[in-house]
Scaffold this motif. Structure first.
Motif, mmCIF file in Angstrom:
data_model
loop_
_atom_site.group_PDB
_atom_site.id
_atom_site.type_symbol
_atom_site.label_atom_id
_atom_site.label_comp_id
_atom_site.label_asym_id
_atom_site.label_seq_id
_atom_site.Cartn_x
_atom_site.Cartn_y
_atom_site.Cartn_z
ATOM 1 N N ASP A 108 0.439 9.726 -5.570
ATOM 2 C CA ASP A 108 0.714 11.088 -4.771
ATOM 3 C C ASP A 108 1.258 11.406 -6.161
ATOM 4 O O ASP A 108 0.728 12.989 -6.538
ATOM 5 C CB ASP A 108 1.705 11.301 -4.104
ATOM 6 C CG ASP A 108 1.779 11.067 -2.931
ATOM 7 O OD1 ASP A 108 -0.297 11.183 -2.467
ATOM 8 O OD2 ASP A 108 1.350 10.723 -2.305
ATOM 9 N N SER A 126 -13.816 1.997 10.442
ATOM 10 C CA SER A 126 -13.238 3.676 10.945
ATOM 11 C C SER A 126 -14.368 3.157 12.370
ATOM 12 O O SER A 126 -14.405 3.567 13.390
ATOM 13 C CB SER A 126 -13.660 4.616 10.762
ATOM 14 O OG SER A 126 -14.747 4.996 10.692
ATOM 15 N N VAL A 181 -2.480 3.018 4.715
ATOM 16 C CA VAL A 181 -1.175 3.132 4.851
ATOM 17 C C VAL A 181 -1.827 4.360 6.745
ATOM 18 O O VAL A 181 -0.756 3.790 7.600
ATOM 19 C CB VAL A 181 -1.107 4.145 3.981
ATOM 20 C CG1 VAL A 181 0.704 4.667 4.453
ATOM 21 C CG2 VAL A 181 0.000 3.265 3.169
ATOM 22 N N ARG A 182 -2.436 5.029 6.513
ATOM 23 C CA ARG A 182 -2.936 5.816 8.008
ATOM 24 C C ARG A 182 -3.401 5.761 8.475
ATOM 25 O O ARG A 182 -3.905 6.287 9.466
ATOM 26 C CB ARG A 182 -2.579 7.625 7.411
ATOM 27 C CG ARG A 182 -1.129 7.519 6.241
ATOM 28 C CD ARG A 182 -1.195 9.205 5.532
ATOM 29 N NE ARG A 182 -0.078 9.413 4.577
ATOM 30 C CZ ARG A 182 -0.096 10.445 3.918
ATOM 31 N NH1 ARG A 182 -1.369 11.200 3.489
ATOM 32 N NH2 ARG A 182 1.213 10.453 3.141
ATOM 33 N N GLY A 183 -5.062 4.960 8.610
ATOM 34 C CA GLY A 183 -6.160 5.069 8.569
ATOM 35 C C GLY A 183 -6.986 5.661 8.283
ATOM 36 O O GLY A 183 -6.970 6.522 7.117
ATOM 37 N N LEU A 195 0.362 4.179 -3.367
ATOM 38 C CA LEU A 195 0.323 5.845 -2.054
ATOM 39 C C LEU A 195 1.003 6.331 -2.956
ATOM 40 O O LEU A 195 0.472 7.749 -3.312
ATOM 41 C CB LEU A 195 -0.032 5.592 -0.549
ATOM 42 C CG LEU A 195 -0.360 7.058 -0.174
ATOM 43 C CD1 LEU A 195 -1.877 8.051 -0.400
ATOM 44 C CD2 LEU A 195 0.026 6.758 1.219
ATOM 45 N N TRP A 215 0.974 -1.230 -0.071
ATOM 46 C CA TRP A 215 0.239 -0.354 0.000
ATOM 47 C C TRP A 215 0.851 1.592 -0.272
ATOM 48 O O TRP A 215 0.307 2.319 -0.752
ATOM 49 C CB TRP A 215 -0.620 -0.021 1.257
ATOM 50 C CG TRP A 215 -1.735 -1.340 0.834
ATOM 51 C CD1 TRP A 215 -2.078 -1.998 1.537
ATOM 52 C CD2 TRP A 215 -2.956 -1.050 -0.082
ATOM 53 N NE1 TRP A 215 -3.855 -2.771 1.205
ATOM 54 C CE2 TRP A 215 -4.044 -1.659 0.236
ATOM 55 C CE3 TRP A 215 -3.761 0.576 -0.659
ATOM 56 C CZ2 TRP A 215 -5.143 -2.578 -0.841
ATOM 57 C CZ3 TRP A 215 -5.304 -0.363 -1.438
ATOM 58 C CH2 TRP A 215 -5.335 -1.683 -0.961
ATOM 59 N N PRO A 216 1.975 1.428 0.544
ATOM 60 C CA PRO A 216 2.932 2.672 0.682
ATOM 61 C C PRO A 216 2.972 2.907 -0.795
ATOM 62 O O PRO A 216 3.056 4.242 -0.941
ATOM 63 C CB PRO A 216 3.777 2.285 1.323
ATOM 64 C CG PRO A 216 3.496 1.019 2.525
ATOM 65 C CD PRO A 216 2.276 0.220 2.138
ATOM 66 N N GLU A 241 -9.425 6.749 8.973
ATOM 67 C CA GLU A 241 -9.712 8.490 8.999
ATOM 68 C C GLU A 241 -9.394 9.801 9.039
ATOM 69 O O GLU A 241 -10.034 10.615 8.098
ATOM 70 C CB GLU A 241 -9.308 9.463 11.027
ATOM 71 C CG GLU A 241 -10.388 8.616 11.940
ATOM 72 C CD GLU A 241 -11.605 8.302 11.800
ATOM 73 O OE1 GLU A 241 -12.064 9.026 11.748
ATOM 74 O OE2 GLU A 241 -12.562 7.682 12.370
ATOM 75 N N ALA A 242 -7.667 9.044 8.360
ATOM 76 C CA ALA A 242 -7.055 10.399 7.574
ATOM 77 C C ALA A 242 -7.837 9.908 5.596
ATOM 78 O O ALA A 242 -7.428 11.201 5.198
ATOM 79 C CB ALA A 242 -5.185 9.534 6.878
ATOM 80 N N VAL A 263 -4.548 6.012 1.189
ATOM 81 C CA VAL A 263 -4.688 6.268 2.269
ATOM 82 C C VAL A 263 -4.510 6.130 3.870
ATOM 83 O O VAL A 263 -3.846 5.115 4.770
ATOM 84 C CB VAL A 263 -4.778 8.170 2.179
ATOM 85 C CG1 VAL A 263 -4.809 9.035 3.321
ATOM 86 C CG2 VAL A 263 -4.248 8.921 1.422
ATOM 87 N N ALA A 264 -5.927 5.290 3.315
ATOM 88 C CA ALA A 264 -6.638 4.738 5.011
ATOM 89 C C ALA A 264 -5.916 3.232 4.827
ATOM 90 O O ALA A 264 -5.745 3.205 6.564
ATOM 91 C CB ALA A 264 -7.974 4.380 4.781
#
Length: 423
Positions: A326, A384, A348-350, A322, A318-319, A352-353, A345-346
């Motif tokens: 970008d 979430s 990789v960063r969760g 992402l 996933w990174p 909520e992001a 994004v979700a």
């Protein structure tokens, strides 16, 4: 359908744009040439399965179509002057004096005008729906009924759309030729790629109707993109587009259950994915990415390659995805790209992001009524731990989509979460 008849049908679809392209280049009058081509194809479809394919099938079709065209001119005395022009432009000894099979390879019929025909069908004077319809009819060889069925519109509606496109070409004096100048050629090529991608997407996920996919459309888009790639082997975005189609289409066998229900990516049996398409797509994108200028089709293909090479959804890099999103946002900003990026994004960063990105997108009018925004928001809310919010969004997304498999899936997710349906 017998194997012989299927082989003939495949051959005719391959040769149809070459016949129409050659006729249009020689004589102009796209609409009349298209009618003559259709008559030749019909005659071949009737005769070849019984009598065998001629040694030089393209020459056979050109000869028959040209005779039809000349008969058309002869039948109308008011067109006598055009008849003279046709005769003057036609090397009689090449097309009429010889038997249909006798035109040798290396002669004038070896020129493939399919690319010019594709550019003509995607002329900017035509609306995008007309470009799509005309491309599928003239270059793809699909019948009006087949195109209408694929887009779920009445045959009469599609016939009118095609007729308007032809009328625009005729009244606008649009010539059968490649665009002059590098800038115009690049712009027209982007239009051609866009049309082919729209056709593919409609085949991969039908925007409405009973079935999730329309394989004939995605197959045709891949075939035409191969043709474009063969004509423009150095164009990286055409290669990227073909790779993207192959890598995406590879998942088609796993996207629906035996009953036709939608199966999301996370639950697909990756053993059903078409490995040959993945191998070809990965090789193609690996070849063109290092060349230099990278466009959106190449980047989307790279994202698809990461998915296709991952053994499970959990093992997906996933990174890397992402990072590619970008870059894609910088190269070709688009709200749908940002929506897809929200999932990465979700991961990789969760969640909520990811939701923050979706909320920002809600102000974009281009996605205001799109059910995919709501479906993505529902998925991220589910991740979430907001089941009631997810249920509301799933239901609203289901209400807005015109695709029945998508509606059933989204409604099913809502029902499973609020306990009114199977988990």
């Amino acid at each position: 359908m017998t194997d012989d008849r299927r082989r003939v049908e495949d051959l005719l679809r391959e040769l149809a744009p070459q016949v129409l392209g050659t006729l249009t280049r020689r004589y102009g009058r796209f609409d009349t040439c298209e009618d003559a081509t259709q008559e030749a194809l019909i005659k071949a479809a009737r005769l070849w399965p019984e009598d065998g394919v001629p040694v030089h099938p393209l020459s056979w079709l050109l000869t028959v179509a040209t005779r039809v065209l000349i008969d058309e001119y002869r039948s109308d005395t008011s067109r006598r002057r055009r008849e003279d022009a046709v005769f003057a432009a036609t090397p009689q000894s090449e097309l009429l004096a010889r038997p249909a099979d006798s035109v040798a390879r290396g002669g004038p019929t070896d020129r493939d005008d399919s690319l010019e025909l594709l550019f003509l069908c995607c002329h900017p004077a035509l609306s995008v729906p007309s470009q799509i319809a005309l491309t599928l009819r003239a270059v793809g060889g699909l019948t009006t009924a087949q195109i209408a069925a694929a887009f779920l519109v009445p045959e009469g509606t599609m016939a009118q759309r095609i007729s308007r496109a032809k009328a625009t070409i005729k009244s606008g004096g649009i010539r059968f030729e490649m665009p002059a100048g590098e800038a115009e050629a690049a712009e027209r090529l982007r239009a051609v790629q866009h049309v082919l991608y729209l056709v593919f997407n409609e085949g991969y996920t039908a925007s409405s109707g009973e079935d999730l996919t329309a394989p004939s459309l995605s197959d045709e888009a891949i075939r035409l993109t191969r043709l474009l790639r063969r004509a423009l082997p150095e164009d990286g975005e055409t290669a990227g587009l073909l790779a993207l189609m192959l890598l995406t289409d590879a998942r088609r066998p796993a996207r629906t259950s035996p009953g036709g229900a939608l199966v999301p990516l996370a639950e697909q049996d990756r053993g059903l994915w078409t490995q040959d398409s993945i191998t070809e797509g990965v090789a193609l994108i690996s070849e063109v990415l290092p060349r230099g200028v990278v466009g959106p089709y190449q980047l989307n293909a790279a994202i698809a390659a990461v998915h296709d090479e991952s053994p499970t959804i959990q093992d997906t890099d996933w990174p890397q995805i992402l990072g590619l999103y970008d870059l894609l946002e910088q190269v070709a900003p688009n709200p749908m790209t940002t929506l897809n990026k929200a999932v990465a994004v979700a991961m990789v960063r969760g969640p909520e992001a990811g939701l923050d990105l979706v909320v920002a997108l809600e102000q974009d009018g281009r996605l205001a009524r799109n059910h995919r925004l709501l479906a993505t928001r529902a998925h991220l809310k589910e991740m979430s731990g907001d089941p009631s919010g997810a249920v509301t969004d799933y239901r609203e997304a289901a209400r807005r989509t015109a695709s029945l498999p998508e509606r059933r899936y989204l409604s099913g997710r809502a029902a499973a979460m609020d306990g009114t349906g199977p988990a």
